[in-house]
Design a protein around this motif. Structure first.
Motif, PDB file in Angstrom:
ATOM      1  N   THR A  15       0.813  -1.215   0.000  1.00  0.00           N
ATOM      2  CA  THR A  15       0.000   0.000   0.000  1.00  0.00           C
ATOM      3  C   THR A  15       0.848   1.268   0.000  1.00  0.00           C
ATOM      4  O   THR A  15       0.370   2.339  -0.386  1.00  0.00           O
ATOM      5  N   SER A  16       2.097   1.169   0.419  1.00  0.00           N
ATOM      6  CA  SER A  16       2.958   2.355   0.429  1.00  0.00           C
ATOM      7  C   SER A  16       3.352   2.803  -0.967  1.00  0.00           C
ATOM      8  O   SER A  16       3.842   3.928  -1.149  1.00  0.00           O
ATOM      9  N   GLY A 168       1.548   0.126   4.433  1.00  0.00           N
ATOM     10  CA  GLY A 168       0.639   1.258   4.325  1.00  0.00           C
ATOM     11  C   GLY A 168      -0.524   1.095   5.280  1.00  0.00           C
ATOM     12  O   GLY A 168      -0.960   2.042   5.936  1.00  0.00           O
ATOM     13  N   ASN A 190       1.367   3.099   7.703  1.00  0.00           N
ATOM     14  CA  ASN A 190       2.166   4.265   7.325  1.00  0.00           C
ATOM     15  C   ASN A 190       1.446   5.206   6.360  1.00  0.00           C
ATOM     16  O   ASN A 190       1.956   6.280   6.060  1.00  0.00           O
ATOM     17  N   VAL A 191       0.282   4.794   5.862  1.00  0.00           N
ATOM     18  CA  VAL A 191      -0.319   5.495   4.729  1.00  0.00           C
ATOM     19  C   VAL A 191      -0.594   6.969   5.020  1.00  0.00           C
ATOM     20  O   VAL A 191      -0.310   7.842   4.181  1.00  0.00           O
ATOM     21  N   ASP A 194       2.801   8.882   5.661  1.00  0.00           N
ATOM     22  CA  ASP A 194       3.499   9.116   4.396  1.00  0.00           C
ATOM     23  C   ASP A 194       2.824  10.238   3.609  1.00  0.00           C
ATOM     24  O   ASP A 194       3.503  11.093   3.027  1.00  0.00           O
ATOM     25  N   TYR A 205       8.526   9.362   3.016  1.00  0.00           N
ATOM     26  CA  TYR A 205       8.206   8.822   4.337  1.00  0.00           C
ATOM     27  C   TYR A 205       8.990   9.567   5.394  1.00  0.00           C
ATOM     28  O   TYR A 205       9.960  10.285   5.092  1.00  0.00           O
ATOM     29  N   ARG A 241      -6.620   1.897   1.107  1.00  0.00           N
ATOM     30  CA  ARG A 241      -6.722   3.296   0.704  1.00  0.00           C
ATOM     31  C   ARG A 241      -8.137   3.684   0.305  1.00  0.00           C
ATOM     32  O   ARG A 241      -8.432   4.867   0.160  1.00  0.00           O
ATOM     33  N   HIS A 245      -7.325   7.600   3.432  1.00  0.00           N
ATOM     34  CA  HIS A 245      -6.617   8.389   2.431  1.00  0.00           C
ATOM     35  C   HIS A 245      -6.589   9.838   2.901  1.00  0.00           C
ATOM     36  O   HIS A 245      -7.132  10.186   3.965  1.00  0.00           O
TER      37      HIS A 245
END
Length: 367
Positions: A15-16, A168, A190-191, A194, A205, A241, A245
């Protein structure tokens, strides 16, 4: 009699949206899983932008997704080329996860973009892809799929271990002392962090969580973020996401007093840690240890926040303590799923995904 190769390549782009993690693994007869090589191929900025745009509907998206799938196949092939010199013999199959662009199990589909047929042409090796769709077809979430592998690799009889994957999106695998396994997606990994640092500093990141560590987490904003209904849903559940988001974050920020950007980053880091800790506490009473993999394992600020959220008496380490580098675990998981495919054994855990039963996962594209 021909002896079949026990070598598999696992390829994962998460997802990242940063690139392809690849591993070459040997699945020996004794049950041991040995990593023989690892590689990473970053996505270029144009491909990252294309993939980010595909996270939401848009003009001509069918063609744009197909073209992105070709580019992903090329990046995967480049990763394979880096891994092959470490192979002691022929590779039996490549496990190719592809890039998730939509995940809507409630509507009966999940979409991981890659031209698997092109990857088979480029490498001359069998490719197994589309691992999630069969679980969704059986009524499951199609995610997370890693708990079955976590149990095979990291489970220890008599100990309750939790493996936390922070890409993510965050997910947990609770490996109970008695052998039972539960798990689900906990929410953002991390989504959001980031996305926030990309917006304010132009970086991909927050290296080691340094920017988050320079700020002060807001309990008021944290409360607003944790009010998201997803966190209150019990498993099986999965997310991506499609929910978490930057537009979601902007809507949450509009409900709170304005904060310095660094304080927002600190709060997002705490959100990931607290949501994971709450999920763990809800699944297991007596935890022997927590092991973290994925990119989040390299974020010192996040690891400290997670340890604090879990309480001081719980050991929190990366999976390196168990002999597997954190950035290799997911790629190894999909190599393991390809190995299970050839064994004609299930790769899902219905207790985790909610599927109607055990299913063999993946679709074969022969060389």
């Amino acid at each position: 009699m021909t002896t079949l190769s026990s070598l598999y390549i696992g390829l994962m782009s998460g997802t990242s949206l940063d690139g392809v993690d690849g591993v070459l693994a040997d699945f020996a007869d004794d049950g041991a899983i040995r990593t023989l090589g690892a590689a990473f191929v970053p996505f270029g900025a144009p491909l990252r932008a294309d993939l980010m745009a595909l996270q939401a509907s848009g003009v001509n998206e069918i063609e744009r997704e197909a073209l992105a799938g070709n580019q992903i196949a090329a990046a995967y092939a480049a990763c394979v080329a880096q891994l092959l010199p470490a192979a002691s013999g022929p590779v039996r199959a490549i496990a190719a996860h592809g890039q998730t662009v939509r995940h809507r199990p409630e509507l009966g589909f999940t979409r991981q973009t890659i031209n698997a047929a092109l990857l088979a042409e480029l490498t001359g090796i069998d490719v197994i892809a589309d691992f999630r769709s069969r679980d969704v077809a059986a009524g499951g979430q199609g995610a997370p799929l890693v708990p079955a592998y976590h149990h095979a690799q990291f489970g220890k009889p008599g100990q309750t271990r939790v493996v936390v994957n922070i890409g993510g999106i965050g997910n947990i695998s609770v490996l109970q002392a008695g052998g039972a396994v539960t798990g689900f997606d906990t929410g953002p990994g991390n989504v959001l962090m980031d996305g926030w640092i990309a917006r304010h500093q132009g970086k991909d990141y927050d290296a080691d969580g340094a920017w988050a560590a320079s700020g002060r987490a807001s309990e008021a904003l944290l409360g607003v973020l944790l009010a998201e209904p997803y966190f209150a849903i019990t498993g099986p559940k999965s997310t991506g996401r499609d929910l978490f988001h930057m537009a979601w974050l902007d809507a949450m920020l509009a409900r709170s007093p304005a904060l310095p950007a660094a304080d927002v980053q600190a709060t997002l880091t705490r959100l990931t840690a607290v949501s994971i800790a709450r999920a763990i506490h809800g699944e297991a009473v007596n935890i022997d240890a927590v092991y973290v993999c994925g990119g989040g394992a390299y974020n010192g600020a996040l690891m400290r926040e997670l340890a604090a959220a879990l309480g001081g008496d719980v050991t929190v380490e990366s999976t390196a303590a168990l002999g597997v580098a954190p950035n290799r675990v997911e790629a190894l998981a999909f190599a393991w799923l390809a190995f299970r495919f050839h064994q004609r054994k299930a790769g899902n855990l219905p207790a985790v995904t909610g599927a109607k039963g055990d299913r063999i996962l993946g679709a074969l594209n022969p060389a």
